[in-house]
Design an enzyme around this catalytic site. Structure first.
Site, PDB file in Angstrom:
ATOM      1  N   CYS A  30       0.835  -1.196   0.000  1.00  0.00           N
ATOM      2  CA  CYS A  30       0.000   0.000   0.000  1.00  0.00           C
ATOM      3  C   CYS A  30       0.875   1.253   0.000  1.00  0.00           C
ATOM      4  CB  CYS A  30      -0.996  -0.048   1.152  1.00  0.00           C
ATOM      5  SG  CYS A  30      -2.333   1.176   0.999  1.00  0.00           S
ATOM      6  N   HIS A 120      -3.732  -5.368   0.406  1.00  0.00           N
ATOM      7  CA  HIS A 120      -3.217  -5.707   1.739  1.00  0.00           C
ATOM      8  C   HIS A 120      -3.192  -7.219   1.972  1.00  0.00           C
ATOM      9  CE1 HIS A 120      -2.859  -1.722   3.584  1.00  0.00           C
ATOM     10  NE2 HIS A 120      -3.827  -1.390   2.761  1.00  0.00           N
ATOM     11  N   GLU A 122      -1.642  -8.725   4.202  1.00  0.00           N
ATOM     12  CA  GLU A 122      -1.556  -8.968   5.642  1.00  0.00           C
ATOM     13  C   GLU A 122      -2.924  -8.901   6.329  1.00  0.00           C
ATOM     14  OE1 GLU A 122      -1.305  -4.420   5.542  1.00  0.00           O
ATOM     15  OE2 GLU A 122      -1.099  -6.102   4.167  1.00  0.00           O
TER      16      GLU A 122
END
Length: 174
Positions: A30, A120, A122
């Site tokens: 990001c 993202h 994660e």
């Protein structure tokens, strides 16, 4: 935002330039993705197509290719997103390896050892839900349905594979 050019961000940009001259693997997620682009001669800024948030469909352009970051990814996959800014102009020699309708630079290979992803990997479903709820007022001001965003949430473990693949890249380089 990368365009705020805060002192700590400018220091990281300088670090990215140094890393780019080595063989050290680097992955930006990001903000990091956008900052890598800027550090290496590209441009990051507000996405003309607007905010992207929630579960989004992405097209893998390296499908059946050899790029190790998206190894074992299907042609189309889902990932979680929350961003206003994006890579607007790629640095020289950077190659887009994934995109979607709202962002043409969802995943980029900047150099032989540097990658960035706008999504993202994660995040999981519960983290994405919290991001949506924390941004509720802004999202509603943009005319985006909170109810639809929350109803559309589902697990998308394939995007987490980016982190596993990057770990493998690091192991091979060390």
């Amino acid at each position: 935002m990368v365009t705020d050019e805060l002192p700590w961000s400018i220091k990281i940009e300088k670090y990215i330039k140094k890393v780019s001259k080595t063989k050290t693997p680097l992955l930006g997620i990001c903000y990091g993705h956008q900052l890598i682009s800027k550090a290496l001669g590209g441009k990051s800024g507000f996405n003309k197509k607007g905010k992207e948030i929630g579960l989004v469909k992405i097209t893998n352009l390296s499908f059946n290719n050899t790029d190790p970051l998206l190894k074992n990814f299907p042609k189309k996959f889902f990932a979680f997103e929350t961003h206003y800014q994006t890579v607007q102009k790629l640095p020289a020699k950077a190659k887009v390896i994934a995109k979607n309708m709202k962002d043409n630079t969802q995943a980029v290979r900047f150099t032989n050892n540097i990658w960035g992803v706008q999504f993202h990997p994660e995040f999981d479903k519960s983290i994405m839900k919290e991001y949506i709820l924390k941004q509720k007022d802004v999202i509603e001001e943009l005319g985006i349905s909170i109810k639809k965003l929350l109803n559309d949430l589902k697990s998308c473990d394939i995007s987490n594979t980016v982190l596993k693949n990057f770990s493998y890249i690091i192991e091979k380089k060390v």
